[in-house]
Design a protein around this motif. Sequence first.
Motif, PDB file in Angstrom:
ATOM      1  N   TYR A 307      13.391   1.690   5.931  1.00 18.89           N
ATOM      2  CA  TYR A 307      12.440   0.828   5.587  1.00 18.89           C
ATOM      3  C   TYR A 307      11.277   1.551   4.942  1.00 18.89           C
ATOM      4  O   TYR A 307      10.522   2.365   5.567  1.00 18.89           O
ATOM      5  CB  TYR A 307      12.031   0.111   6.722  1.00 18.89           C
ATOM      6  CG  TYR A 307      10.712  -0.458   6.556  1.00 18.89           C
ATOM      7  CD1 TYR A 307      10.062  -1.451   5.640  1.00 18.89           C
ATOM      8  CD2 TYR A 307       9.768  -0.397   7.738  1.00 18.89           C
ATOM      9  CE1 TYR A 307       8.859  -2.029   5.707  1.00 18.89           C
ATOM     10  CE2 TYR A 307       8.342  -1.055   7.913  1.00 18.89           C
ATOM     11  CZ  TYR A 307       8.154  -1.597   6.705  1.00 18.89           C
ATOM     12  OH  TYR A 307       6.861  -2.071   6.580  1.00 18.89           O
ATOM     13  N   HIS A 315       0.889   3.192   6.043  1.00 19.86           N
ATOM     14  CA  HIS A 315       1.333   2.552   7.463  1.00 19.86           C
ATOM     15  C   HIS A 315       2.829   3.291   7.589  1.00 19.86           C
ATOM     16  O   HIS A 315       3.423   2.853   8.903  1.00 19.86           O
ATOM     17  CB  HIS A 315       1.563   1.000   7.175  1.00 19.86           C
ATOM     18  CG  HIS A 315       1.526   0.483   8.740  1.00 19.86           C
ATOM     19  ND1 HIS A 315       2.688   0.080   9.374  1.00 19.86           N
ATOM     20  CD2 HIS A 315       0.523  -0.255   9.236  1.00 19.86           C
ATOM     21  CE1 HIS A 315       2.487  -0.607  10.323  1.00 19.86           C
ATOM     22  NE2 HIS A 315       1.260  -0.754  10.384  1.00 19.86           N
ATOM     23  N   GLY A 316       3.436   4.120   6.942  1.00 18.28           N
ATOM     24  CA  GLY A 316       4.570   4.322   7.156  1.00 18.28           C
ATOM     25  C   GLY A 316       4.966   5.275   8.415  1.00 18.28           C
ATOM     26  O   GLY A 316       5.918   5.157   8.786  1.00 18.28           O
ATOM     27  N   SER A 318       2.927   4.972  11.120  1.00 20.33           N
ATOM     28  CA  SER A 318       2.595   4.239  12.181  1.00 20.33           C
ATOM     29  C   SER A 318       3.965   3.270  12.241  1.00 20.33           C
ATOM     30  O   SER A 318       4.700   3.110  13.803  1.00 20.33           O
ATOM     31  CB  SER A 318       1.747   3.407  11.991  1.00 20.33           C
ATOM     32  OG  SER A 318       0.417   3.940  12.109  1.00 20.33           O
ATOM     33  N   ASP A 319       4.723   2.906  11.183  1.00 18.34           N
ATOM     34  CA  ASP A 319       6.077   2.139  11.267  1.00 18.34           C
ATOM     35  C   ASP A 319       7.148   3.127  12.188  1.00 18.34           C
ATOM     36  O   ASP A 319       7.861   2.476  12.779  1.00 18.34           O
ATOM     37  CB  ASP A 319       6.551   1.956  10.035  1.00 18.34           C
ATOM     38  CG  ASP A 319       6.055   0.738   9.374  1.00 18.34           C
ATOM     39  OD1 ASP A 319       5.427  -0.180  10.067  1.00 18.34           O
ATOM     40  OD2 ASP A 319       5.988   0.737   8.182  1.00 18.34           O
ATOM     41  N   ARG A 322       6.785   3.338  15.656  1.00 17.12           N
ATOM     42  CA  ARG A 322       7.050   1.958  16.405  1.00 17.12           C
ATOM     43  C   ARG A 322       8.528   1.771  16.357  1.00 17.12           C
ATOM     44  O   ARG A 322       9.157   1.492  17.411  1.00 17.12           O
ATOM     45  CB  ARG A 322       6.269   0.931  15.153  1.00 17.12           C
ATOM     46  CG  ARG A 322       6.578  -0.570  15.619  1.00 17.12           C
ATOM     47  CD  ARG A 322       6.443  -1.423  14.626  1.00 17.12           C
ATOM     48  NE  ARG A 322       7.590  -1.519  13.615  1.00 17.12           N
ATOM     49  CZ  ARG A 322       7.617  -1.971  12.301  1.00 17.12           C
ATOM     50  NH1 ARG A 322       6.317  -2.677  11.680  1.00 17.12           N
ATOM     51  NH2 ARG A 322       8.607  -2.118  11.547  1.00 17.12           N
ATOM     52  N   ASP A 323       9.106   1.933  15.301  1.00 16.96           N
ATOM     53  CA  ASP A 323      10.546   1.767  15.287  1.00 16.96           C
ATOM     54  C   ASP A 323      11.396   2.457  15.843  1.00 16.96           C
ATOM     55  O   ASP A 323      12.560   2.558  16.350  1.00 16.96           O
ATOM     56  CB  ASP A 323      10.916   1.468  13.661  1.00 16.96           C
ATOM     57  CG  ASP A 323      10.459   0.298  13.086  1.00 16.96           C
ATOM     58  OD1 ASP A 323       9.905  -0.544  13.816  1.00 16.96           O
ATOM     59  OD2 ASP A 323      10.455   0.314  11.733  1.00 16.96           O
ATOM     60  N   ARG A 346      12.546  -5.567  14.062  1.00 15.13           N
ATOM     61  CA  ARG A 346      12.070  -4.542  12.914  1.00 15.13           C
ATOM     62  C   ARG A 346      11.771  -5.442  11.650  1.00 15.13           C
ATOM     63  O   ARG A 346      10.649  -5.119  11.002  1.00 15.13           O
ATOM     64  CB  ARG A 346      12.987  -3.269  12.696  1.00 15.13           C
ATOM     65  CG  ARG A 346      12.706  -2.392  11.326  1.00 15.13           C
ATOM     66  CD  ARG A 346      13.681  -1.752  10.670  1.00 15.13           C
ATOM     67  NE  ARG A 346      14.347  -2.648   9.793  1.00 15.13           N
ATOM     68  CZ  ARG A 346      15.190  -2.381   8.722  1.00 15.13           C
ATOM     69  NH1 ARG A 346      15.388  -1.212   8.576  1.00 15.13           N
ATOM     70  NH2 ARG A 346      15.928  -3.242   8.178  1.00 15.13           N
ATOM     71  N   SER A 350       8.184  -6.162   9.858  1.00 12.08           N
ATOM     72  CA  SER A 350       8.110  -5.239   8.676  1.00 12.08           C
ATOM     73  C   SER A 350       7.957  -6.219   7.393  1.00 12.08           C
ATOM     74  O   SER A 350       7.133  -5.680   6.693  1.00 12.08           O
ATOM     75  CB  SER A 350       9.472  -4.264   8.530  1.00 12.08           C
ATOM     76  OG  SER A 350       9.518  -3.317   9.701  1.00 12.08           O
ATOM     77  N   LEU A 353       4.327  -6.644   6.411  1.00  9.10           N
ATOM     78  CA  LEU A 353       3.821  -5.867   5.720  1.00  9.10           C
ATOM     79  C   LEU A 353       4.511  -5.231   4.497  1.00  9.10           C
ATOM     80  O   LEU A 353       3.575  -4.639   3.594  1.00  9.10           O
ATOM     81  CB  LEU A 353       4.041  -4.674   6.777  1.00  9.10           C
ATOM     82  CG  LEU A 353       3.154  -4.877   8.132  1.00  9.10           C
ATOM     83  CD1 LEU A 353       3.686  -3.894   9.141  1.00  9.10           C
ATOM     84  CD2 LEU A 353       1.631  -4.811   7.827  1.00  9.10           C
ATOM     85  N   GLU A 384       1.696  -6.581  15.367  1.00 12.29           N
ATOM     86  CA  GLU A 384       2.369  -5.208  15.744  1.00 12.29           C
ATOM     87  C   GLU A 384       1.989  -4.599  16.951  1.00 12.29           C
ATOM     88  O   GLU A 384       2.562  -4.318  17.975  1.00 12.29           O
ATOM     89  CB  GLU A 384       2.766  -4.512  14.385  1.00 12.29           C
ATOM     90  CG  GLU A 384       2.205  -3.111  14.475  1.00 12.29           C
ATOM     91  CD  GLU A 384       2.600  -2.295  13.373  1.00 12.29           C
ATOM     92  OE1 GLU A 384       3.871  -2.108  12.652  1.00 12.29           O
ATOM     93  OE2 GLU A 384       1.905  -1.854  12.580  1.00 12.29           O
TER      94      GLU A 384
END
Length: 399
Positions: A307, A315-316, A318-319, A322-323, A346, A350, A353, A384
């Motif tokens: 993703y 935000h990558g 933080s993603d 998270r993931d 996810r 996602s 966003l 999220e």
Amino acid sequence: MSTAETHAPPLPARDRYDVVVVGARCAGAATALLLARAGLRVLAVDRGRHGADTLSTHALMRAGVLQLRRWGLLGAIAAAGTPPVASAIFVYGDEHLDLPIKPRHGVSAMFAPRRTLLDALLVDAARASGAEVRHRLAVTELARDRHGRVAGLALQSPAGEVAEVRADLVVGADGLASTVAAHAGAPTLHATTHATAVLYGYWPRAPIFARAAYRWYWRPGLGAGVIPTGDGLDCAFVLLPPARYQREVGAGAAALMARALAELDPDLAAALPPGRRVGPLRHFPGAPGVLRQAHGPGWALVGDAGYFKDPCTAHGISDALRDAELLARAVTGAAPGGLAGYQATRDDLSLPLLRVSDRIASLDWDLAALREDHRTLNQEMAREVEHLAALPAAPPLAA
Ligand SMILES: Cc1cc2nc3c(=O)[nH]c(=O)nc-3n(C[C@H](O)[C@H](O)[C@H](O)COP(=O)(O)OP(=O)(O)OC[C@H]3O[C@@H](n4cnc5c(N)ncnc54)[C@H](O)[C@@H]3O)c2cc1C
């Protein structure tokens, strides 16, 4: 470079693991950390070097800071000299909006740690939790069993040494150009159309940036930001349409960046003179966003491998944090639905966003439309954060 790094990297200690993670940065090292804490035998490999930098600015959003706090790692980020950021300042044309970071879920400040710090810290924490992490080993092939299920992989050292390793699950955390995604044949579920080109570099903190804040500057066709990081430096970046970047960069990247900053705000340009920059300017020519199928028989993807979206929403990372936890919980059975459940959560978190990042990345909006998109972005980030804050505590660091 340490003495060990000048020699051939050691091959993995075993020939079989529960999980092999390919890529050991924010997505892969975090996944390895959480799986090792849950008691799995984990190998993480990366073709790069431990603690090396990568092409990325590094503003963490609340979800990313929350994850580091939940995993017991935020103290080390602050202790390494990364300043806490207490507000976000949005400059829309000539209008300034100063928004304090509201304390929520134990997070009262944002942080923008250099990747040399963040990724190395995650690797060290993964090792401390029992994961084996090997750098300077590249994955070249996936191995399949007689039913076609991914059952391991082949690794190659820079000297050409090859090792084959078996695993119940191979996790691709190997970035946008993921070898695991390509070899697993992960289908693309969504692709976006817009992209921004990014130029960024580091400057000693200027007096006008003395108050630690994330600062974003926007005018139609352009964006920029200044984020405070360690060593008394600010990371400053501009976001440009890729066509303009291609047209103008040949005549000088520093001049292009200075011009773009001046178009956004003359004070901003004056605070970031090319002559005071520390180190080179970094270039990202832009790439459209993509959401890939997150799993298949014997494989899963996490972070940019599964993703990727435009950096304009920062935000990558933080993603990825998270993931990593959503995937680790699915693998260990702590979350219902297994890998399909991981993908469903996810995608639910996602897709909005990804879509709003794509609209902002067009740089083709008026300021009222952009502010509406930023409100949407804010709502989705809050959703999220609520999801992550409701998860049970992750297992503590091994002694
Ligand atoms: C210009 C730019 C600015 C950005 N700014 C921000 C920001 O401010 N905030 C934010 O949150 N995000 C930002 N991002 C996004 C962020 O950088 C990514 O989302 C993040 O790096 C994804 O982490 P990852 O661990 O998934 O992948 P990566 O960081 O790409 O790491 C992948 C790793 O896999 C390894 N690897 C690749 N192939 C192999 C192989 N075959 N074998 C072994 N190892 C392999 C690589 O060596 C690498 O270390 C930005 C991105 C860009 C391009």
